[in-house]
Scaffold this motif. Structure first.
Motif, PDB file in Angstrom:
ATOM      1  N   LEU A  48      50.175  42.713  34.942  1.00  0.00           N
ATOM      2  CA  LEU A  48      49.574  42.494  36.251  1.00  0.00           C
ATOM      3  C   LEU A  48      50.638  42.095  37.268  1.00  0.00           C
ATOM      4  N   ALA A  49      50.492  42.640  38.478  1.00  0.00           N
ATOM      5  CA  ALA A  49      51.406  42.335  39.571  1.00  0.00           C
ATOM      6  C   ALA A  49      50.672  41.555  40.654  1.00  0.00           C
ATOM      7  N   ARG A  50      51.422  41.046  41.617  1.00  0.00           N
ATOM      8  CA  ARG A  50      50.841  40.240  42.692  1.00  0.00           C
ATOM      9  C   ARG A  50      49.725  40.990  43.417  1.00  0.00           C
ATOM     10  N   ARG A  51      49.930  42.286  43.674  1.00  0.00           N
ATOM     11  CA  ARG A  51      48.927  43.070  44.414  1.00  0.00           C
ATOM     12  C   ARG A  51      47.608  43.147  43.647  1.00  0.00           C
ATOM     13  N   ASP A  52      47.667  43.101  42.297  1.00  0.00           N
ATOM     14  CA  ASP A  52      46.434  43.150  41.497  1.00  0.00           C
ATOM     15  C   ASP A  52      45.603  41.892  41.716  1.00  0.00           C
ATOM     16  N   PHE A  53      46.258  40.762  41.853  1.00  0.00           N
ATOM     17  CA  PHE A  53      45.541  39.508  42.116  1.00  0.00           C
ATOM     18  C   PHE A  53      45.000  39.486  43.543  1.00  0.00           C
ATOM     19  N   GLU A  54      45.752  40.044  44.475  1.00  0.00           N
ATOM     20  CA  GLU A  54      45.313  40.048  45.873  1.00  0.00           C
ATOM     21  C   GLU A  54      44.066  40.903  46.073  1.00  0.00           C
ATOM     22  N   ARG A  55      43.871  41.907  45.210  1.00  0.00           N
ATOM     23  CA  ARG A  55      42.757  42.847  45.353  1.00  0.00           C
ATOM     24  C   ARG A  55      41.586  42.510  44.447  1.00  0.00           C
ATOM     25  N   THR A  56      41.612  41.353  43.786  1.00  0.00           N
ATOM     26  CA  THR A  56      40.614  41.037  42.756  1.00  0.00           C
ATOM     27  C   THR A  56      39.975  39.678  43.000  1.00  0.00           C
ATOM     28  N   ASP A  57      38.648  39.632  42.867  1.00  0.00           N
ATOM     29  CA  ASP A  57      37.922  38.365  42.935  1.00  0.00           C
ATOM     30  C   ASP A  57      37.608  37.818  41.544  1.00  0.00           C
ATOM     31  N   MET A  58      37.376  38.719  40.569  1.00  0.00           N
ATOM     32  CA  MET A  58      36.985  38.292  39.229  1.00  0.00           C
ATOM     33  C   MET A  58      37.541  39.259  38.195  1.00  0.00           C
TER      34      MET A  58
END
Length: 241
Positions: A48-58
């Motif tokens: 997982l990269a930073r952008r994956d966390f930025e685009r995800t709520d759960m």
């Protein structure tokens, strides 16, 4: 609000596994959302990269087909690093089956290949004292039932994990992390009977190896579990409501 939640399903499945799409459909139905709200991330291929966390709520995790959280390999270490990132950031996460095992191992628990205590079909489960007091698990009742299909077991929970449920055969069936919105279950609250049937038709060796029964008798081992099907929407309500 709930129809705008962005889900990311972390999968560990081969490209030709028909359960890749089936898993998305199952989670979408259980969460009472649409399939287009659930993106998929391949843990076999990348971290997982930073952008994956930025685009995800759960975050969501489910089964794994032919992969084990008790094994070894570069892909597994990379996957466990991704789960450590999810935990470190305290992101809302619901993990079942392989996800339950992998999150435990990622955070310092112990997972073993344990055919002697394997479980498949619909099995009775029991709440711990902490489970009875938990806002998600407390309404389940005693006993409650869950859909199963595993040969690996979590034999030691990680630090900070609170045990919520057990079965007669397996001590650790559900846990959450203290002060974090991360819940993990060995059983599959995202699966109905028809879904479990589809899984075992795809992996028929599970029936012979785990249950010692021919496939046509599997129907004797399953029943619907509306109480556990309510866990995922209750989690969403608890976290986002």
């Amino acid at each position: 609000m709930f129809d705008r939640i962005r889900y990311l399903l972390l999968q560990v499945r081969n490209s030709g596994d028909p359960m890749r799409d089936h898993e998305v459909r199952s989670f979408a139905r259980a969460l009472r959302t649409t399939e287009d709200r659930i993106r998929v991330f391949d843990l076999l291929a990348a971290r997982l990269a930073r952008r994956d966390f930025e685009r995800t709520d759960m975050f969501l995790l489910g089964g794994s087909g032919e992969y084990s959280a008790a094994g070894e390999g570069d892909w597994l270490e990379r996957a466990l690093d991704s789960l450590r990132d999810v935990h470190a950031l305290g992101r809302p996460t619901f993990a079942s089956c392989w996800g339950f095992q992998a999150m435990a191992r990622a955070m310092g628990g112990r997972v073993i290949h344990d055919p002697a205590r394997s479980e498949i079909g619909t099995r009775p489960l029991h709440l711990t004292d902490a489970g009875r007091d938990d806002p998600l698990f407390g309404p389940l009742g005693e006993p409650f039932f869950g859909q199963m299909g595993h040969e690996d077991s979590v034999v030691e929970l990680p630090p900070g994990a609170i045990r919520l449920a057990y079965s007669d055969r397996v001590e650790n069936q559900a846990y959450r992390f203290e002060d974090l919105p991360i819940y993990c279950t060995q059983f599959h609250p995202e699966l109905r009977c028809e879904d479990l049937w589809e899984r075992v038709r795809t992996y028929p060796e599970y029936i012979e190896n785990i249950a010692g029964l021919p496939l046509d008798r599997f129907g004797e081992m399953i029943q619907e579990c509306p109480e556990t099907e309510a866990l995922l929407p209750r989690f969403v309500e608890h976290v986002f409501g």
